[in-house]
Design a protein around this motif. Structure first.
Motif, short mmCIF file in Angstrom:
data_model
loop_
_atom_site.label_atom_id
_atom_site.label_comp_id
_atom_site.label_asym_id
_atom_site.label_seq_id
_atom_site.Cartn_x
_atom_site.Cartn_y
_atom_site.Cartn_z
N ILE A 5 0.84 -1.20 0.00
CA ILE A 5 0.00 0.00 0.00
C ILE A 5 0.87 1.24 0.00
CG2 ILE A 5 -1.89 -1.16 1.19
CD1 ILE A 5 -1.11 0.39 3.71
N GLN A 6 0.33 2.27 -0.57
CA GLN A 6 1.02 3.56 -0.57
C GLN A 6 -0.02 4.62 -0.23
OE1 GLN A 6 3.03 4.08 -4.28
NE2 GLN A 6 4.65 2.65 -3.74
N VAL A 7 0.20 5.30 0.89
CA VAL A 7 -0.73 6.30 1.39
C VAL A 7 -0.04 7.65 1.35
CG1 VAL A 7 -2.15 6.99 3.34
CG2 VAL A 7 -1.72 4.57 2.92
N GLN A 8 -0.70 8.65 0.81
CA GLN A 8 -0.15 10.00 0.79
C GLN A 8 -0.41 10.62 2.17
OE1 GLN A 8 1.74 9.51 -2.08
NE2 GLN A 8 1.64 11.73 -1.90
N ARG A 9 0.65 11.07 2.80
CA ARG A 9 0.57 11.67 4.12
C ARG A 9 1.29 13.00 4.13
NH1 ARG A 9 -1.66 9.18 8.76
NH2 ARG A 9 -2.39 7.17 8.06
N ILE A 10 1.05 13.77 5.20
CA ILE A 10 1.79 15.00 5.44
C ILE A 10 2.55 14.81 6.74
CG2 ILE A 10 1.58 17.46 5.97
CD1 ILE A 10 -0.89 17.52 4.18
N CYS A 11 3.83 15.08 6.68
CA CYS A 11 4.71 14.89 7.84
C CYS A 11 4.25 15.78 9.00
CB CYS A 11 6.16 15.21 7.45
SG CYS A 11 7.33 15.02 8.81
N GLN A 12 4.16 15.20 10.19
CA GLN A 12 3.72 15.93 11.38
C GLN A 12 4.76 16.94 11.86
OE1 GLN A 12 0.71 15.64 13.04
NE2 GLN A 12 0.10 14.41 11.29
N TYR A 13 6.02 16.77 11.43
CA TYR A 13 7.06 17.67 11.88
C TYR A 13 7.36 18.77 10.87
CZ TYR A 13 11.40 19.45 13.78
OH TYR A 13 12.36 20.27 14.29
N CYS A 14 7.67 18.37 9.63
CA CYS A 14 8.09 19.38 8.65
C CYS A 14 6.96 19.87 7.75
CB CYS A 14 9.25 18.85 7.80
SG CYS A 14 8.80 17.47 6.72
N GLY A 15 5.87 19.11 7.66
CA GLY A 15 4.72 19.55 6.89
C GLY A 15 4.77 19.21 5.41
N PHE A 16 5.79 18.49 4.96
CA PHE A 16 5.87 18.10 3.56
C PHE A 16 5.06 16.84 3.30
CE2 PHE A 16 10.06 20.41 3.79
CZ PHE A 16 9.66 21.47 3.01
N GLU A 17 4.60 16.70 2.07
CA GLU A 17 3.83 15.52 1.69
C GLU A 17 4.80 14.39 1.35
OE1 GLU A 17 0.55 14.23 -1.64
OE2 GLU A 17 0.72 16.33 -1.08
N PHE A 18 4.46 13.16 1.74
CA PHE A 18 5.29 12.00 1.45
C PHE A 18 4.40 10.78 1.25
CE2 PHE A 18 4.60 11.77 5.96
CZ PHE A 18 4.60 10.43 6.28
N THR A 19 4.96 9.73 0.72
CA THR A 19 4.24 8.49 0.51
C THR A 19 4.60 7.53 1.63
OG1 THR A 19 4.35 8.80 -1.88
CG2 THR A 19 3.83 6.59 -1.10
N ALA A 20 3.60 7.12 2.42
CA ALA A 20 3.81 6.22 3.54
C ALA A 20 3.49 4.80 3.13
CB ALA A 20 2.92 6.64 4.71
N ARG A 21 4.14 3.85 3.75
CA ARG A 21 3.91 2.43 3.44
C ARG A 21 2.96 1.79 4.45
NH1 ARG A 21 10.09 0.86 2.25
NH2 ARG A 21 10.38 2.26 0.49
N THR A 22 2.67 2.50 5.54
CA THR A 22 1.70 2.00 6.51
C THR A 22 0.69 3.11 6.79
OG1 THR A 22 2.91 2.75 8.46
CG2 THR A 22 3.47 0.56 7.61
N THR A 23 -0.38 2.73 7.46
CA THR A 23 -1.44 3.72 7.73
C THR A 23 -1.17 4.51 8.99
OG1 THR A 23 -2.72 2.04 8.90
CG2 THR A 23 -3.18 2.35 6.54
N VAL A 24 -0.16 4.15 9.76
CA VAL A 24 0.10 4.84 11.02
C VAL A 24 1.35 5.71 10.98
CG1 VAL A 24 -1.09 3.15 12.44
CG2 VAL A 24 1.33 2.83 11.94
N THR A 25 2.03 5.78 9.86
CA THR A 25 3.24 6.58 9.72
C THR A 25 2.90 8.06 9.88
OG1 THR A 25 4.16 4.95 8.21
CG2 THR A 25 5.19 7.12 8.22
N GLN A 26 3.70 8.75 10.71
CA GLN A 26 3.45 10.17 10.98
C GLN A 26 4.51 11.09 10.39
OE1 GLN A 26 3.07 10.72 15.17
NE2 GLN A 26 1.28 9.40 15.35
N TYR A 27 5.72 10.56 10.20
CA TYR A 27 6.84 11.40 9.79
C TYR A 27 7.41 10.91 8.46
CZ TYR A 27 6.38 12.50 14.70
OH TYR A 27 5.87 12.86 15.91
N CYS A 28 7.97 11.84 7.70
CA CYS A 28 8.49 11.51 6.37
C CYS A 28 9.78 10.70 6.43
CB CYS A 28 8.68 12.77 5.54
SG CYS A 28 9.87 13.93 6.22
#
Length: 121
Positions: A5-28
């Protein structure tokens, strides 16, 4: 078992968008994760320090609340008024005082009674 799976997320620290491999990832990445951890630790230390400072500031007031008789200076600290105002209250016979040697003392229960009467009026 792995997933692709690939989920588009926004990093909780820097605010940049990244592709996460899990649904609970918070940071890039690892760097943002470490920096966020350090920021959390710093914030908790600052909060603990502020609480300690507040306890230290309130400690003299708590000690004054435990006393049965107060000096003029103690009365000023407890109520938050000036010495002159306390003396005016004594001159107007709003507060009854006693003497212990050269010190003028005020019974705390009398002080509370006067303050509660003022607040009701």
């Amino acid at each position: 078992m792995s997933s692709n799976i690939q989920v588009q997320r926004i990093c909780q620290y820097c605010g940049f968008e990244f592709t996460a491999r899990t649904t609970v990832t918070q940071y890039c990445g690892d760097n943002c994760s470490k920096r966020a951890y350090k920021a959390r630790i710093k914030a908790s230390k600052i909060e603990a320090s502020n609480k300690q400072t507040q306890r230290t500031k309130n400690q003299p007031i708590e000690e004054l609340k435990a006393k049965a008789f107060l000096s003029i200076a103690d009365t000023c600290k407890l109520i938050g008024i000036s010495r002159r105002t306390v003396y005016r209250m004594i001159e107007r016979n709003e507060l009854t005082t006693g003497k212990a040697g050269r010190r003028t003392i005020i019974k705390r229960s009398d002080l509370e009674q006067v303050l509660f009467e003022k607040s009701k009026a």
